[in-house]
Design an enzyme around this catalytic site. Sequence first.
Site, PDB file in Angstrom:
ATOM      1  CD  GLN A   1      -2.531  -1.198   2.694  1.00  0.00           C
ATOM      2  OE1 GLN A   1      -2.103  -1.950   3.556  1.00  0.00           O
ATOM      3  NE2 GLN A   1      -3.555  -0.408   2.909  1.00  0.00           N
TER       4      GLN A   1
ATOM      5  CG  HIS B   1      -2.707   2.572  -2.228  1.00  0.00           C
ATOM      6  ND1 HIS B   1      -2.733   2.591  -0.849  1.00  0.00           N
ATOM      7  CD2 HIS B   1      -3.836   1.919  -2.613  1.00  0.00           C
ATOM      8  CE1 HIS B   1      -3.826   1.969  -0.421  1.00  0.00           C
ATOM      9  NE2 HIS B   1      -4.499   1.549  -1.477  1.00  0.00           N
TER      10      HIS B   1
ATOM     11  CB  CYS C   1       1.990  16.995 -18.148  1.00  0.00           C
ATOM     12  SG  CYS C   1       0.891  18.368 -18.588  1.00  0.00           S
TER      13      CYS C   1
ATOM     14  CB  CYS D   1       0.908  17.472 -22.949  1.00  0.00           C
ATOM     15  SG  CYS D   1       2.435  17.576 -21.977  1.00  0.00           S
TER      16      CYS D   1
ATOM     17  CB  THR E   1      -1.184  -3.194   6.367  1.00  0.00           C
ATOM     18  OG1 THR E   1      -2.465  -2.759   5.875  1.00  0.00           O
ATOM     19  CG2 THR E   1      -1.075  -4.702   6.183  1.00  0.00           C
TER      20      THR E   1
ATOM     21  CG  ASN F   1       0.506  -4.563  12.352  1.00  0.00           C
ATOM     22  OD1 ASN F   1       1.227  -3.626  12.038  1.00  0.00           O
ATOM     23  ND2 ASN F   1      -0.586  -4.879  11.684  1.00  0.00           N
ATOM     24  N   PRO F   2       2.997  -4.059  15.639  1.00  0.00           N
ATOM     25  CG  PRO F   2       4.171  -2.045  15.670  1.00  0.00           C
ATOM     26  CD  PRO F   2       3.326  -2.911  14.776  1.00  0.00           C
TER      27      PRO F   2
END
Length: 254
Positions: A108, A128, A136, A139, A200, A225-226
Amino acid sequence: MVDRELLLQTAAALRHARRILIITGAGLSADSGLPTYRGVGGLYNAKTADGLPIEMALSGPMLRRDPALCWKYIAELGRACLGAQPNAAHYAIAQLQRLKPECWVLTQNVDGYHRAAGSPPERLIEIHGQLAPLFCQSCGAVDPELSEHLQRPLPPLCKHCHGVLRPPVVLFEEMLPERALETLYEEMAKGFDAVLSIGTTASFPYIHEPVLRTRVSGGFTAEINPTPTDHSAGMDVFLGCRALEVMEELVSHI
């Protein structure tokens, strides 16, 4: 303190797996010094300095309506990403991909650190998008000078037609990149023997679906994950720590 028995169980499962999916979120790059969007150290825990929710300020409609305001927040992300670099966990993931030729990364994150750490682009799904190179909107010309533009007045303008430049990143209220989605579902259809979710909350369906499918088909699922997430209890293994604390050792057992 990392539970070594669970770490070794995860390493054994990855060692025996052929097809592996590593899912990564903002928590992985937090160890590089990048702020997460929400939670501890969150970049946008409340409204922005302009009094708008970040979902409005950093959206596709806002880029069209008020490019300077939207770019104010794109630039925050850009400076954060350019001011840091991949950490040991990114390199460990790239090493795992070298050891396992059917190991994929679904991220992600838009910082480009997986590429920088050596993950093969052909097995990297940046769902993502990424922050560079700019292009641009008028163009289509490509402009690689993100860091230079961040030192100049915003929004950055095209050298050729003076249209507003933008990064190939998915802003709020925009569609996901079609090719990335196609690749994800093509690989999911083949099935995964193991899925490792890192940093995540897996709150988006397209992030959590590979975990669910793998679990239903009898594959191995683990999370790093913490703090626990809504999906932690359903994983075969939950390692309550930062990726930086375990990924190098995990890969060393494979």
